[in-house]
Scaffold this motif. Structure first.
Motif, short mmCIF file in Angstrom:
data_model
loop_
_atom_site.label_atom_id
_atom_site.label_comp_id
_atom_site.label_asym_id
_atom_site.label_seq_id
_atom_site.Cartn_x
_atom_site.Cartn_y
_atom_site.Cartn_z
N THR A 56 39.29 36.83 43.28
CA THR A 56 38.87 38.09 43.89
C THR A 56 37.45 37.99 44.43
O THR A 56 37.14 38.47 45.53
CB THR A 56 38.98 39.24 42.86
OG1 THR A 56 40.33 39.31 42.42
CG2 THR A 56 38.59 40.57 43.45
N ASP A 171 44.74 40.28 48.05
CA ASP A 171 44.63 39.80 46.67
C ASP A 171 45.96 40.00 45.94
O ASP A 171 46.68 40.94 46.23
CB ASP A 171 43.53 40.61 45.97
CG ASP A 171 42.87 39.82 44.85
OD1 ASP A 171 43.32 38.68 44.58
OD2 ASP A 171 41.91 40.34 44.25
N GLU A 172 46.26 39.13 44.99
CA GLU A 172 47.46 39.24 44.14
C GLU A 172 48.75 39.18 44.96
O GLU A 172 49.70 39.94 44.74
CB GLU A 172 47.43 40.54 43.30
CG GLU A 172 46.16 40.73 42.49
CD GLU A 172 46.19 40.06 41.12
OE1 GLU A 172 47.24 39.54 40.72
OE2 GLU A 172 45.13 40.03 40.46
MG LIG Z 1 41.41 38.94 40.79
#
Ligand SMILES: [Mg+2]
Ligand SMILES: Nc1ncnc2c1ncn2[C@@H]1O[C@H](COP(=O)(O)OP(=O)(O)OP(=O)(O)O)[C@@H](O)[C@H]1O
Length: 389
Positions: A56, A171-172
């Motif tokens: 992140t 992200d993710e």
């Molecule tokens: Mg993260």
């Protein structure tokens, strides 16, 4: 030492006081921005790594880099229940709003907004996210793959006409479902073919490259896959000592060595050790003795936060599965061994629990027939929780 001046920053997505060991990824993203700005093509970045290695933080760094270059950037976090269409619509809305601040772009953005509106009419939020334009655009066919590509092309073209670019930072990624990942990759493929200034970087758990490859075979040519993990000794040492040195505090070599050994160079753990060693140290030097005193505090903080946060999300039967993996030792275990440990009669018996744990992002499959935790040092935590007393 004074908590107020403590430079270390353990936390989810919190910027480290010294970002080390990520030059390759940063250089690659810089190259991506520069080449796209010149109308050349370059592979997007797909970064994978375990929990707490700094994915992140890297995406935030990429965002800053894009903005610094005068680009427009949107960072979004995919969750378990995120719909790609909704997430992308929000990101596009933000980018178009920013682009519409350029006076000569107002009309162009209005047209792009029509595309966004027809795209977002298909989201559960519908009109709410729409931008109040009557005519329908082209991205509302209902076919996710087609619509995502239309919206991405529109964003890229609008940015190009504004003489700038846009960056999408996801992200993710592992939480996108198969159809969504296919649509995203297809959209990026279209944008790349049109040589538009739309840069993409995505992060996810170690399963991400395989998921991308399964979604679209050409993913391998579209992305540069970069694994990130623990820092090597030199980078870990710098990540620890530079923040202290900037505040005139010395970390002696034995202390640094101990922290690097205990943390295995994992970024999250380095920040925790840095923080607690700082807090227990008396004056302007952190010694091995301080690290020894900090160690139980670090474990207790990690147990109450970093680890338990993940463990809490597991059901009782999932926890049994987790314990079985942990009891077998550190590192990947075979699903056959886990099954045996649980007294299963067939491999099938554990497969739905395993799938649920993968879905929750707690374990992943490094190889066919193997499982491992996505959280470093997790097996040790689970054994610690189970230990009597
Ligand atoms: Mg993260
Ligand atoms: N390169 C680095 N050097 C030193 N510390 C770092 C580095 N990268 C990240 N950190 C620190 O590590 C911690 C975790 O970072 P981050 O939240 O970005 O990890 P992550 O990979 O996104 O984790 P998760 O998978 O749980 O979301 C933060 O406290 C951050 O300050």
């Amino acid at each position: 030492m004074d908590a107020r001046t403590n430079p270390y920053a353990p936390g989810a997505g919190t910027r480290p006081p010294a970002l080390r060991g990520r030059d390759r990824q940063i250089d690659q993203f810089d190259l991506l921005l520069n080449r796209l700005a010149d109308g050349r093509s370059e592979r997007s970045l797909l970064i994978d790594g375990l929990r707490g290695v700094g994915k992140t933080v890297l995406l935030s760094t990429f965002k800053d880099m894009a903005v610094e270059k005068g680009w427009y950037a949107a960072k979004l976090e995919v969750r378990h229940d995120t719909e790609l269409r909704q997430a992308l619509a929000r990101a596009a809305l933000k980018l178009l709003r920013e682009l519409s601040a350029i006076e000569r772009m107002k009309e162009r953005v209005r047209r792009a907004s029509q595309v966004l509106k027809s795209f977002s009419l298909r989201t559960p939020e519908g009109i709410e996210i729409g931008v109040g334009i009557d005519t329908a655009g082209t991205a509302g066919s209902g076919d996710l793959e087609f619509d995502v590509a239309e919206l991405m092309l529109e964003l890229g073209q609008t940015a190009q006409e504004a003489g700038t670019g846009v960056a999408l930072l996801f992200d993710e990624i592992q939480f996108l479902d198969r159809t969504e990942l296919e649509a995203l990759i297809h959209g990026l493929h279209e944008v790349a073919q049109a040589n538009l200034p739309l840069a993409f970087a995505g992060c996810g758990l170690p399963s991400t490259p395989a998921l991308a490859g399964q979604a679209k075979t050409y993913a391998e040519r579209l992305f540069l896959f970069q694994g990130v993990g623990s820092l090597d000794r030199k980078d870990a040492q710098d990540a620890l000592t530079i923040p202290a040195a900037s505040l005139k505090v010395r970390i002696d070599q034995a202390a640094a060595d101990q922290i690097i050994d205990l943390s295995d160079g994992y970024p999250y753990f380095l920040q925790e050790y840095g923080k607690h060693a700082w807090l227990v140290a008396n004056d302007s030097e952190i010694t091995a003795k301080d690290v020894r005193r900090a160690h139980p505090r670090v474990l207790s903080d990690l147990d109450d936060g970093f680890f338990s946060l993940r463990y809490q999300r597991a059901t009782e039967s999932e926890r049994r599965y987790i314990r079985a993996i942990a009891d077998l030792g550190d590192g990947p275990q075979t699903t056959a061994d886990v099954g045996t440990a649980l007294g299963h009669e067939s491999l099938q018996q554990g497969s739905s629990t395993r799938a649920d744990l993968i879905g929750k992002g707690l374990i992943f499959s490094p190889r066919r027939g193997q499982v491992d935790f996505t959280v470093p040092h997790f097996a040790d935590y689970v054994r610690r929780m189970d230990a009597p007393g």
